[in-house]
Scaffold this active site. Structure first.
Site, PDB file in Angstrom:
ATOM      1  N   ALA A 179       2.307 -11.043  -1.404  1.00  5.95           N
ATOM      2  CA  ALA A 179       2.273 -12.511  -1.422  1.00  5.95           C
ATOM      3  C   ALA A 179       0.913 -13.034  -0.980  1.00  5.95           C
ATOM      4  CB  ALA A 179       3.362 -13.047  -0.518  1.00  5.95           C
ATOM      5  N   GLY A 228      -2.141 -11.239  -1.074  1.00  4.79           N
ATOM      6  CA  GLY A 228      -3.338 -10.724  -1.721  1.00  4.79           C
ATOM      7  C   GLY A 228      -3.210  -9.283  -2.156  1.00  4.79           C
ATOM      8  N   LYS A 280      -6.610  -4.608   3.175  1.00  5.27           N
ATOM      9  CA  LYS A 280      -5.903  -5.749   2.586  1.00  5.27           C
ATOM     10  C   LYS A 280      -6.770  -6.991   2.691  1.00  5.27           C
ATOM     11  CE  LYS A 280      -1.603  -8.136   3.710  1.00  5.27           C
ATOM     12  NZ  LYS A 280      -0.252  -7.876   4.164  1.00  5.27           N
ATOM     13  N   ASP A 323      13.363 -10.696   6.861  1.00  6.88           N
ATOM     14  CA  ASP A 323      12.971 -10.534   5.454  1.00  6.88           C
ATOM     15  C   ASP A 323      12.589  -9.087   5.156  1.00  6.88           C
ATOM     16  OD1 ASP A 323      12.632 -11.563   2.906  1.00  6.88           O
ATOM     17  OD2 ASP A 323      10.501 -11.987   3.209  1.00  6.88           O
TER      18      ASP A 323
HETATM   19  P1  AMP Z   1       1.659  -6.528   1.371  1.00  7.24           P
HETATM   20  O1  AMP Z   1       0.615  -7.470   0.871  1.00  7.24           O
HETATM   21  O2  AMP Z   1       1.452  -6.142   2.808  1.00  7.24           O
HETATM   22  O3  AMP Z   1       3.052  -7.022   1.095  1.00  7.24           O
HETATM   23  O4  AMP Z   1       1.507  -5.174   0.525  1.00  7.24           O
HETATM   24  C1  AMP Z   1       1.687  -5.142  -0.859  1.00  7.24           C
HETATM   25  C2  AMP Z   1       1.910  -3.700  -1.311  1.00  7.24           C
HETATM   26  O5  AMP Z   1       0.726  -2.930  -1.037  1.00  7.24           O
HETATM   27  C3  AMP Z   1       3.034  -2.974  -0.607  1.00  7.24           C
HETATM   28  O6  AMP Z   1       4.272  -3.192  -1.226  1.00  7.24           O
HETATM   29  C4  AMP Z   1       2.607  -1.522  -0.717  1.00  7.24           C
HETATM   30  O7  AMP Z   1       2.962  -1.019  -1.997  1.00  7.24           O
HETATM   31  C5  AMP Z   1       1.087  -1.595  -0.660  1.00  7.24           C
HETATM   32  N1  AMP Z   1       0.580  -1.353   0.711  1.00  7.24           N
HETATM   33  C6  AMP Z   1       0.323  -2.291   1.645  1.00  7.24           C
HETATM   34  N2  AMP Z   1      -0.143  -1.737   2.784  1.00  7.24           N
HETATM   35  C7  AMP Z   1      -0.154  -0.396   2.576  1.00  7.24           C
HETATM   36  C8  AMP Z   1      -0.510   0.744   3.386  1.00  7.24           C
HETATM   37  N3  AMP Z   1      -0.939   0.592   4.632  1.00  7.24           N
HETATM   38  N4  AMP Z   1      -0.402   1.968   2.836  1.00  7.24           N
HETATM   39  C9  AMP Z   1       0.036   2.114   1.556  1.00  7.24           C
HETATM   40  N5  AMP Z   1       0.385   1.101   0.753  1.00  7.24           N
HETATM   41  C10 AMP Z   1       0.304  -0.151   1.229  1.00  7.24           C
END
Ligand code: AMP
Length: 366
Positions: free
Chosen positions: A34, A36, A53, A149
């Site tokens: 949501a 980025g 991220k 959530d």
């Molecule tokens: P988020 O923006 O935190 O909801 O992350 C979006 C997607 O990125 C997640 O559903 C994971 O598939 C992937 N992701 C986020 N953080 C990680 C991490 N530390 N290690 C591996 N995949 C990640």
């Protein structure tokens, strides 16, 4: 290594530009959320793979800003093996006036639970994954954070079956329906209290764990509503219309709506989760199957008063309490922007002074 000017470089990731510290190389998109894009990268200083991220203009609106601030503050404080660990925070902008983008560097995991949930998991792997979700959740509860959530896309796993929760769920005052991104919000795992806007307590998260466990067993989403309203339809079609006593606890407008729905008897748990749906190789697995089904029937209960509860926790982190109380206050934009910027500067300062240690919560809680 001090990370000052000239330490950044830019790389195109999809239709987004990542401007990151030079220590992070080989960026490759791995997920979209949501807030980025998330990339895998190699941290050339520590020699380890990491996840980077990017939160683009986290203060573009109130919802984004609050979420970003909450996530950053909580990530900085929470230290638990089943919650993702923050390794670094930076912004390529050099002043509060220019502040645009926020980058969070986290430990890298192999996949999200979405990619694992429909695999043929044996009882051991399934229970180990669920156990770790509960440990993470219990730790959050002990710090005064109720997630509300929890869903497979917010949970990441490694091939050795270790698991970590990625985020802290809904802020108490979050306006959950307002998002400026095309990102679709998944509501399948949200508890009746959240769908119906009722008071909630810790066991609101037990419902989500029940949905995840049920999906692992069944191989498909248990309550797959097409929208907010349909989410409730799916719940009552499967579990049956809740008691009058439950309905009397609803807000009047919601109660009128819920009471005017057709009556559903619900499906029995034996029917919903038949024996063949469970992994079964040995005779001993039969016992595990009935135990697992029994657990599901205690988790997937519409009325939170009858649903199993998470233990009460003795340790409440004072700092967390302070931060969660803050979220009730309604902020102006500029204040949130400033607060996020201060958090980044604080991180850099502490990093420089070598004081980046576990400050709030110890591993001892779980
Ligand atoms: P988020 O923006 O935190 O909801 O992350 C979006 C997607 O990125 C997640 O559903 C994971 O598939 C992937 N992701 C986020 N953080 C990680 C991490 N530390 N290690 C591996 N995949 C990640």
């Amino acid at each position: 290594m001090t990370e000052g000017e000239g330490q950044f470089y830019s790389v195109q990731v999809g239709d987004s530009t990542f401007t990151v510290l030079r220590r992070y190389q080989q960026l490759c998109a791995i997920g979209y959320g949501a807030q980025g894009i998330v990339c895998s990268a190699l941290d050339t200083v520590l020699g380890i793979p990491v996840a980077v991220k990017k939160l683009s203009r986290p203060f573009q609106n109130q919802t984004h800003a609050k979420r970003a601030y909450r996530e950053l503050v909580l990530l900085k404080c929470v230290n638990h093996k089943n919650i993702i660990r923050l390794l670094n925070v930076f912004t390529p902008q050099k002043s509060l006036e220019e502040f645009q983008d926020l980058y969070l560097v986290m430990e890298l995991m192999d996949a999200s639970l979405c990619q694992v949930i429909h695999m043929d998991l044996d009882h051991e792997r399934m229970s180990y994954l669920l156990y770790q979700i509960l440990c993470g959740i219990r730790h959050l509860h002990s710090a005064g954070i109720i997630h509300r959530d929890l869903k497979p896309s917010n949970i990441v796993v490694k091939s050795d079956c270790t698991l970590k929760i990625l985020d802290f769920g809904l802020a108490r005052t979050a306006c959950t329906n307002f998002m400026m991104t095309p990102y679709v919000v998944t509501r399948y795992y949200r508890a009746p209290e959240v769908i119906l806007g009722m008071k909630y307590k810790e066991n609101v998260d037990i419902w989500s764990v029940g949905c995840i466990m049920g999906e692992m067993v069944k191989g498909s989403v248990i309550f797959q509503g097409t929208d907010h309203i349909d989410q409730w339809n799916k719940v009552i079609e499967i579990l049956g219309t809740p008691s009058l006593e439950f309905m009397n606890r609803l807000m009047e407008t919601v109660r009128n709506y819920v009471m005017n729905k057709p009556q559903f008897p619900g499906v029995s748990f034996n029917e919903l989760f038949p024996d063949w749906a469970f992994p079964s190789e040995t005779e001993h697995d039969q016992i595990k199957t009935s135990q697992a089904r029994d657990l599901l029937s205690k988790m997937l209960v519409i009325d939170p008063e009858s649903r199993i509860s998470v233990q009460e926790y003795l340790v409440i982190c004072k700092m967390m309490e302070r931060h969660t109380t803050l979220f009730i206050v309604s902020w102006g934009f500029s204040l949130i922007t400033e607060l996020i910027y201060k958090e980044v500067m604080d991180w850099e300062e502490r990093n420089k002074n070598g004081v980046l240690k576990e400050e709030c919560l110890g591993e001892s809680l779980v």
